[in-house]
Design a protein around this motif. Structure first.
Motif, mmCIF file in Angstrom:
data_model
loop_
_atom_site.group_PDB
_atom_site.id
_atom_site.type_symbol
_atom_site.label_atom_id
_atom_site.label_comp_id
_atom_site.label_asym_id
_atom_site.label_seq_id
_atom_site.Cartn_x
_atom_site.Cartn_y
_atom_site.Cartn_z
ATOM 1 N N SER A 299 -7.880 0.447 2.038
ATOM 2 C CA SER A 299 -8.122 1.834 2.447
ATOM 3 C C SER A 299 -9.524 2.294 2.054
ATOM 4 O O SER A 299 -10.217 2.921 2.856
ATOM 5 C CB SER A 299 -7.096 2.774 1.802
ATOM 6 O OG SER A 299 -5.853 2.625 2.425
ATOM 7 N N GLN B 101 -1.778 3.064 -4.992
ATOM 8 C CA GLN B 101 -2.805 3.709 -4.169
ATOM 9 C C GLN B 101 -4.199 3.704 -4.781
ATOM 10 O O GLN B 101 -5.186 3.590 -4.062
ATOM 11 C CB GLN B 101 -2.336 5.102 -3.750
ATOM 12 C CG GLN B 101 -1.345 4.909 -2.607
ATOM 13 C CD GLN B 101 -0.611 6.149 -2.185
ATOM 14 O OE1 GLN B 101 -0.977 7.254 -2.538
ATOM 15 N NE2 GLN B 101 0.440 5.947 -1.422
ATOM 16 N N GLY C 30 -5.890 4.034 12.233
ATOM 17 C CA GLY C 30 -5.481 3.883 10.829
ATOM 18 C C GLY C 30 -6.557 4.543 9.968
ATOM 19 O O GLY C 30 -7.205 5.511 10.381
ATOM 20 N N VAL C 31 -6.773 4.001 8.789
ATOM 21 C CA VAL C 31 -7.717 4.625 7.852
ATOM 22 C C VAL C 31 -9.138 4.663 8.427
ATOM 23 O O VAL C 31 -9.795 5.712 8.424
ATOM 24 C CB VAL C 31 -7.691 3.868 6.498
ATOM 25 C CG1 VAL C 31 -8.677 4.486 5.525
ATOM 26 C CG2 VAL C 31 -6.281 3.862 5.916
ATOM 27 N N GLY D 37 4.613 0.553 7.792
ATOM 28 C CA GLY D 37 3.676 1.526 8.371
ATOM 29 C C GLY D 37 2.620 0.879 9.251
ATOM 30 O O GLY D 37 1.796 1.564 9.846
ATOM 31 N N ARG E 178 0.796 -1.231 0.000
ATOM 32 C CA ARG E 178 0.000 0.000 0.000
ATOM 33 C C ARG E 178 0.823 1.273 0.000
ATOM 34 O O ARG E 178 0.313 2.333 -0.348
ATOM 35 C CB ARG E 178 -0.949 -0.020 1.196
ATOM 36 C CG ARG E 178 -1.897 -1.190 1.101
ATOM 37 C CD ARG E 178 -2.556 -1.459 2.415
ATOM 38 N NE ARG E 178 -3.571 -0.496 2.752
ATOM 39 C CZ ARG E 178 -4.064 -0.357 3.973
ATOM 40 N NH1 ARG E 178 -3.603 -1.088 4.965
ATOM 41 N NH2 ARG E 178 -5.000 0.518 4.206
ATOM 42 N N ALA F 1 -8.575 -1.835 15.683
ATOM 43 C CA ALA F 1 -7.172 -2.285 15.663
ATOM 44 C C ALA F 1 -6.987 -3.631 14.963
ATOM 45 O O ALA F 1 -7.703 -4.600 15.234
ATOM 46 C CB ALA F 1 -6.624 -2.354 17.076
ATOM 47 N N GLN F 2 -6.036 -3.657 14.058
ATOM 48 C CA GLN F 2 -5.722 -4.876 13.296
ATOM 49 C C GLN F 2 -4.217 -4.999 13.186
ATOM 50 O O GLN F 2 -3.515 -3.991 13.129
ATOM 51 C CB GLN F 2 -6.242 -4.758 11.853
ATOM 52 C CG GLN F 2 -7.717 -4.593 11.702
ATOM 53 C CD GLN F 2 -8.463 -5.906 11.634
ATOM 54 O OE1 GLN F 2 -7.875 -6.973 11.830
ATOM 55 N NE2 GLN F 2 -9.740 -5.841 11.364
ATOM 56 N N ARG G 69 0.931 3.166 17.222
ATOM 57 C CA ARG G 69 1.923 3.802 16.348
ATOM 58 C C ARG G 69 1.973 5.282 16.714
ATOM 59 O O ARG G 69 1.012 6.018 16.450
ATOM 60 C CB ARG G 69 1.526 3.657 14.876
ATOM 61 C CG ARG G 69 1.675 2.269 14.303
ATOM 62 C CD ARG G 69 1.249 2.240 12.839
ATOM 63 N NE ARG G 69 -0.131 2.658 12.653
ATOM 64 C CZ ARG G 69 -0.516 3.809 12.140
ATOM 65 N NH1 ARG G 69 0.362 4.680 11.694
ATOM 66 N NH2 ARG G 69 -1.793 4.103 12.028
ATOM 67 N N GLN H 138 -0.877 -2.521 28.154
ATOM 68 C CA GLN H 138 -1.758 -1.657 27.369
ATOM 69 C C GLN H 138 -3.203 -1.751 27.860
ATOM 70 O O GLN H 138 -3.873 -0.734 28.042
ATOM 71 C CB GLN H 138 -1.688 -2.075 25.893
ATOM 72 C CG GLN H 138 -2.597 -1.266 25.012
ATOM 73 C CD GLN H 138 -2.669 -1.787 23.594
ATOM 74 O OE1 GLN H 138 -2.895 -2.973 23.363
ATOM 75 N NE2 GLN H 138 -2.474 -0.911 22.650
ATOM 76 N N ASP I 30 -3.580 5.016 19.397
ATOM 77 C CA ASP I 30 -2.942 3.997 18.546
ATOM 78 C C ASP I 30 -1.571 3.682 19.148
ATOM 79 O O ASP I 30 -0.986 4.530 19.826
ATOM 80 C CB ASP I 30 -2.759 4.533 17.115
ATOM 81 C CG ASP I 30 -2.659 3.414 16.087
ATOM 82 O OD1 ASP I 30 -3.615 3.210 15.321
ATOM 83 O OD2 ASP I 30 -1.614 2.725 16.057
HETATM 84 P P1 NAD Z 1 -5.027 -1.615 10.083
HETATM 85 O O1 NAD Z 1 -6.431 -1.788 9.604
HETATM 86 O O2 NAD Z 1 -4.051 -2.694 9.832
HETATM 87 O O3 NAD Z 1 -5.089 -1.353 11.660
HETATM 88 C C1 NAD Z 1 -5.841 -0.285 12.182
HETATM 89 C C2 NAD Z 1 -5.051 0.447 13.218
HETATM 90 O O4 NAD Z 1 -4.911 -0.366 14.371
HETATM 91 C C3 NAD Z 1 -3.629 0.825 12.793
HETATM 92 O O5 NAD Z 1 -3.481 2.225 12.867
HETATM 93 C C4 NAD Z 1 -2.747 0.097 13.805
HETATM 94 O O6 NAD Z 1 -1.601 0.836 14.147
HETATM 95 C C5 NAD Z 1 -3.680 -0.041 14.974
HETATM 96 N N1 NAD Z 1 -3.317 -1.072 15.949
HETATM 97 C C6 NAD Z 1 -2.878 -2.338 15.743
HETATM 98 N N2 NAD Z 1 -2.661 -2.958 16.924
HETATM 99 C C7 NAD Z 1 -2.985 -2.069 17.884
HETATM 100 C C8 NAD Z 1 -2.983 -2.118 19.299
HETATM 101 N N3 NAD Z 1 -2.588 -3.202 19.971
HETATM 102 N N4 NAD Z 1 -3.380 -1.019 19.961
HETATM 103 C C9 NAD Z 1 -3.762 0.104 19.319
HETATM 104 N N5 NAD Z 1 -3.803 0.216 17.983
HETATM 105 C C10 NAD Z 1 -3.411 -0.861 17.286
HETATM 106 O O7 NAD Z 1 -4.415 -0.237 9.612
HETATM 107 P P2 NAD Z 1 -4.692 0.567 8.280
HETATM 108 O O8 NAD Z 1 -5.815 1.487 8.474
HETATM 109 O O9 NAD Z 1 -4.783 -0.406 7.187
HETATM 110 O O10 NAD Z 1 -3.391 1.453 8.180
HETATM 111 C C11 NAD Z 1 -2.125 0.938 8.591
HETATM 112 C C12 NAD Z 1 -1.046 1.901 8.245
HETATM 113 O O11 NAD Z 1 -0.855 1.961 6.863
HETATM 114 C C13 NAD Z 1 -1.262 3.319 8.700
HETATM 115 O O12 NAD Z 1 -0.020 3.838 9.061
HETATM 116 C C14 NAD Z 1 -1.726 4.017 7.476
HETATM 117 O O13 NAD Z 1 -1.487 5.410 7.501
HETATM 118 C C15 NAD Z 1 -0.851 3.315 6.486
HETATM 119 N N6 NAD Z 1 -1.391 3.417 5.152
HETATM 120 C C16 NAD Z 1 -0.584 3.989 4.222
HETATM 121 C C17 NAD Z 1 -1.049 4.123 2.944
HETATM 122 C C18 NAD Z 1 -0.200 4.754 1.925
HETATM 123 O O14 NAD Z 1 0.941 5.029 2.176
HETATM 124 N N7 NAD Z 1 -0.743 4.979 0.786
HETATM 125 C C19 NAD Z 1 -2.307 3.666 2.595
HETATM 126 C C20 NAD Z 1 -3.090 3.067 3.576
HETATM 127 C C21 NAD Z 1 -2.606 2.952 4.854
#
Ligand code: NAD
Length: 410
Positions: free
Chosen positions: A134, A128, A177-178, A226, A122, A257-258, A200, A239, A198
């Protein structure tokens, strides 16, 4: 001969459809032939006539499966589809390639090419427009905030009226995240007092830019690409302990959270559920058969606890906003199709940084490095790893780059 793309009617309970009439029109204009299974768009209110107007043929399920070069699907299809697939056909969708390795092996054995959106790299900018995770997470986060507002027994915004003042609802979003960021933005627009959390630390700026408060614990865990990494049992316990106080203070808790390819982390323990205020609404976006972020959340169900909290398993939020979700999904599908079309044919470059990762299987081989690692298969490019090591030794560098060029030409 034109490339034939098809979309099927999804299983009951899934309201989305992998191709929208708008995308069909564009595909047809670009000389693809499109087949849509009868009633495929019904749940998203896309009638068969909208597809025929866009230039598709509406056909029975058997025809849509058998005549397709590429079948676009939302979810992993069942045996009724897979058993009829032929070698050389391509399946594109959310195929659960990291959690259902047997499914991937089955497609490899049939020499069906499987492109799984979960495997998309991603962070590569070219990918993208193909990012289903996303696009669907964004829809899910929005719908989760609306569902919370609907289920909570008080106003979200502060209301000053002649009959008194209502305090704003306190919403906590765990996992920013998203989906989490979209839930925060939506809850803010509805007037709630919102905080986000989060592991992160990089997400602090994103949360604060939406006008929400970022909560911190002593645990921080950035992983690869990321994403978050899985926590150790000690970190998890720490936590959960630190989050308990925040949870007890809030009215609505939306969890997202994932960790890729793993069971979702448990953020809200049974103790936290038991100590929640009466009327608290938990919306667990991570809920699935694998479990969720909230103790006691049951996939596809709502549980009301003895202390009057509601735990809503909301793993299907994108499906609950089916037209918007399908529109975006279809655009992601179109972007992949465009990317792999060369001179009127589907061409899969297994060494391409995007296509080679998206491909779980190609011509019977497991391609994606993440699926190979999950299956404990050796790296497809051991030579590249050696090259990287050699690059550290200037004398060997010329030799090794020559080796990789020859390999690319093969
Ligand atoms: P995801 O669906 O995998 O997870 C959702 C959120 O849960 C994430 O922010 C993750 O950090 C958080 N998480 C996981 N374990 C946790 C815990 N134990 N406690 C608290 N929070 C926890 O995440 P996502 O929405 O798919 O996005 C993941 C990352 O990828 C983000 O940094 C996002 O900005 C990045 N991203 C980048 C792009 C890009 O560069 N184009 C596109 C999409 C996502």
């Amino acid at each position: 001969m034109a490339i034939t793309i098809s979309a099927l009617k999804e299983a009951p309970g899934e309201n989305r459809v992998a191709l929208s009439p708008d995308v069909v029109r564009k595909l047809v204009k670009s000389e693809y032939q499109v087949l849509i299974e009868k009633d495929a768009g019904q749940q998203a209110f896309y009638q068969d006539s909208a597809y025929t107007d866009a230039g598709a043929q509406v056909v029975d399920r058997k025809t849509a499966i058998e005549k397709a070069s590429l079948i676009a699907t939302i979810d992993q299809p069942g045996d009724d589809v897979v058993d009829h697939l032929q070698a050389g056909q391509t399946l594109l969708g959310l195929l659960a390639p990291l959690t259902d390795l047997e499914f991937v092996k089955k497609l490899a054995a049939k020499k069906v090419n499987a492109m799984a959106f979960e495997l998309l790299p991603r962070t590569v900018s070219r990918a993208q427009t193909m990012d289903v995770l996303s696009s669907q997470a964004s829809v899910a986060g929005y719908k989760a905030a609306l569902l919370a507002a609907d289920k909570f027994t008080r106003y979200f915004p502060m209301m000053i009226t002649a009959a008194g003042t209502a305090k704003p609802t306190k919403v906590l979003v765990l996992g920013t995240g998203v989906a989490g960021l979209q839930a925060i933005g939506t809850a803010k627009r509805l007037g709630a007092m919102v905080s986000g959390y989060d592991i992160r630390p990089a997400s602090r700026g994103e949360v604060e830019s939406l006008g929400a408060t970022f909560l911190t614990t002593s645990v921080s865990a950035t992983g690869e690409g990321g994403y978050a990494r899985a926590l150790t049992p000690e970190e998890t316990a720490q936590q959960q302990k630190e989050l308990a106080g925040f949870i007890a203070e809030n009215d609505v808790i939306i969890t997202t959270a994932q960790v890729p390819g793993r069971r979702p982390p448990l953020l809200v323990t049974q103790d936290s559920v038991d100590n929640a205020k009466p009327g608290t609404v938990f919306i667990d976006l991570a809920a699935s058969e694998l479990g969720g972020n909230v103790a006691g959340s049951k996939a596809d169900d709502t549980v009301t606890t003895p202390n009057g909290a509601q735990i809503i398993a909301a793993g299907d939020m994108a499906s609950q906003l089916p037209a918007s979700a399908s529109d975006m999904f279809a655009k992601n599908v179109q972007a992949v199709i465009n990317d792999v079309t060369k001179d009127g044919e589907l061409v899969f470059d297994v060494d391409d940084e995007v296509v080679g990762e998206l491909l779980a299987t190609y011509q019977g081989e497991i391609i994606s490095s993440r699926v190979r690692s999950a299956m404990k298969l050796p790296d497809r490019h051991p030579a590249k790893a050696e090259d990287a090591a050699d690059e550290a030794q200037p004398d060997a560098a010329d030799d090794s780059s020559e080796k990789s060029k020859t390999k690319g030409a093969d």
